[in-house]
Design a protein around this motif. Sequence first.
Motif, short mmCIF file in Angstrom:
data_model
loop_
_atom_site.label_atom_id
_atom_site.label_comp_id
_atom_site.label_asym_id
_atom_site.label_seq_id
_atom_site.Cartn_x
_atom_site.Cartn_y
_atom_site.Cartn_z
N THR A 118 59.11 13.59 0.71
CA THR A 118 60.15 13.50 1.74
C THR A 118 61.38 12.82 1.14
O THR A 118 61.26 11.98 0.25
CB THR A 118 59.68 12.66 2.95
N THR B 112 63.08 10.50 2.28
CA THR B 112 63.05 9.06 2.49
C THR B 112 62.35 8.34 1.34
O THR B 112 62.61 7.16 1.10
CB THR B 112 62.32 8.72 3.79
N ALA C 78 68.26 7.74 -1.73
CA ALA C 78 68.43 7.00 -0.47
C ALA C 78 69.19 5.70 -0.69
O ALA C 78 69.98 5.28 0.16
CB ALA C 78 67.07 6.73 0.17
N ASP D 139 59.96 2.00 3.44
CA ASP D 139 59.38 2.57 4.65
C ASP D 139 59.58 4.08 4.60
O ASP D 139 60.72 4.53 4.62
CB ASP D 139 60.08 1.96 5.87
N LEU E 236 59.36 6.29 6.72
CA LEU E 236 60.00 6.90 7.89
C LEU E 236 61.51 6.76 7.82
O LEU E 236 62.25 7.68 8.19
CB LEU E 236 59.47 6.27 9.17
N SER E 237 61.99 5.62 7.36
CA SER E 237 63.43 5.35 7.41
C SER E 237 64.10 5.48 6.04
O SER E 237 65.32 5.63 5.97
CB SER E 237 63.68 3.94 7.93
N GLY E 238 63.32 5.37 4.95
CA GLY E 238 63.92 5.34 3.62
C GLY E 238 64.51 4.00 3.27
O GLY E 238 65.10 3.84 2.20
N ARG E 239 64.34 3.00 4.15
CA ARG E 239 64.91 1.67 3.87
C ARG E 239 63.87 0.75 3.28
O ARG E 239 62.66 0.97 3.41
CB ARG E 239 65.49 1.07 5.15
N ARG E 240 64.35 -0.29 2.64
CA ARG E 240 63.45 -1.29 2.07
C ARG E 240 62.57 -1.88 3.15
O ARG E 240 63.04 -2.16 4.25
CB ARG E 240 64.24 -2.43 1.43
N GLU E 241 61.31 -2.08 2.82
CA GLU E 241 60.36 -2.69 3.75
C GLU E 241 59.99 -4.05 3.17
O GLU E 241 59.27 -4.13 2.17
CB GLU E 241 59.11 -1.82 3.88
N ARG F 179 52.33 -0.99 0.41
CA ARG F 179 53.28 0.08 0.70
C ARG F 179 53.62 0.89 -0.55
O ARG F 179 53.65 2.11 -0.55
CB ARG F 179 54.56 -0.49 1.32
N ASN G 23 52.84 4.87 -1.08
CA ASN G 23 53.91 5.83 -1.39
C ASN G 23 53.63 6.51 -2.73
O ASN G 23 53.86 7.72 -2.88
CB ASN G 23 55.27 5.14 -1.42
#
Lengths: 132, 141
Positions: free
Chosen positions: A12, A14, A20, A44, A46-51, A61, A65
């Motif tokens: 994906t 993301t 991203a 993450d 779902l969002s493509g942002r740092r978790e 995580r 991934n």
Amino acid sequence: MSVTRSIISPPTPTLDAGKALGQPTSMVVRGGPFLFVAGLTAIDPLSGRRERGTAASETVRILANLKDMLEAAGSSLDKVVKVNVLLASMLEAPNVNEVFARTFPSDPPARTTCGVALPDGVKVIIECTALA
Amino acid sequence: MTPRLARSVIQPENPRLNVSRSANLPHVPGIRAGDYIFLSGMGPIDPETGDRVHGPIAEQVRLTLGNMAHMLHSAGSSMDRVLRVHVVLADLADVPEMDRVYRGFFPVDPPARTVWSMQLRFGNGCEIECVALAGDAGQPA
């Protein structure tokens, strides 16, 4: 016949942290029979942002991934041959090791772990080389 | 029986970039084994003089990547055959400037990269290493 190089896009957009987050890196590059995976941070999907979390949760995580990225490339976690783990704090090594033991329950890959200064406040970066 | 892969030493055509030799270090600039090239970490060396260049990180990264391109060409390969890069910085604050210069060297389909900061030798602001595919032309002379 020459050996080829190809970029393998994550399953994906993301998970394509390079695109991203605007960084000049591909996530997975195939060269001959090997896949070279870039240093991964906790993203993450779902969002493509740092978790952001603990070193252990970031490791969970990252490896989840990684599993998805390898499987989309026709590979798998049990084809990983070498891992480099970079930790912002070596005090977290035992916590990270627990996650590794669960993720690679038998014949885990060769690995090196170092405590270094990491960009962007991330606690863990994991890169690996795997068989395609 | 599988034939054993040959292992050969890579030297830069520009001897001023052979820091392994000039600094009398126990390594070689690179090794080719089969289809793969493994380069030793490279730093900011002026290719005209052989001197280490310190100062702004952008220039250090530009020199280092330019030298890496030369090393790959010397080995019959090229920057677009690079598979994996490690960029190590002495100072994390240098990441944005490093990125700016780095993009210019890998504008399309960049290699898989990992960046971190730790102590470097010789006062260098950066050290960069890579794994690349060998060229199409077979074993270099």
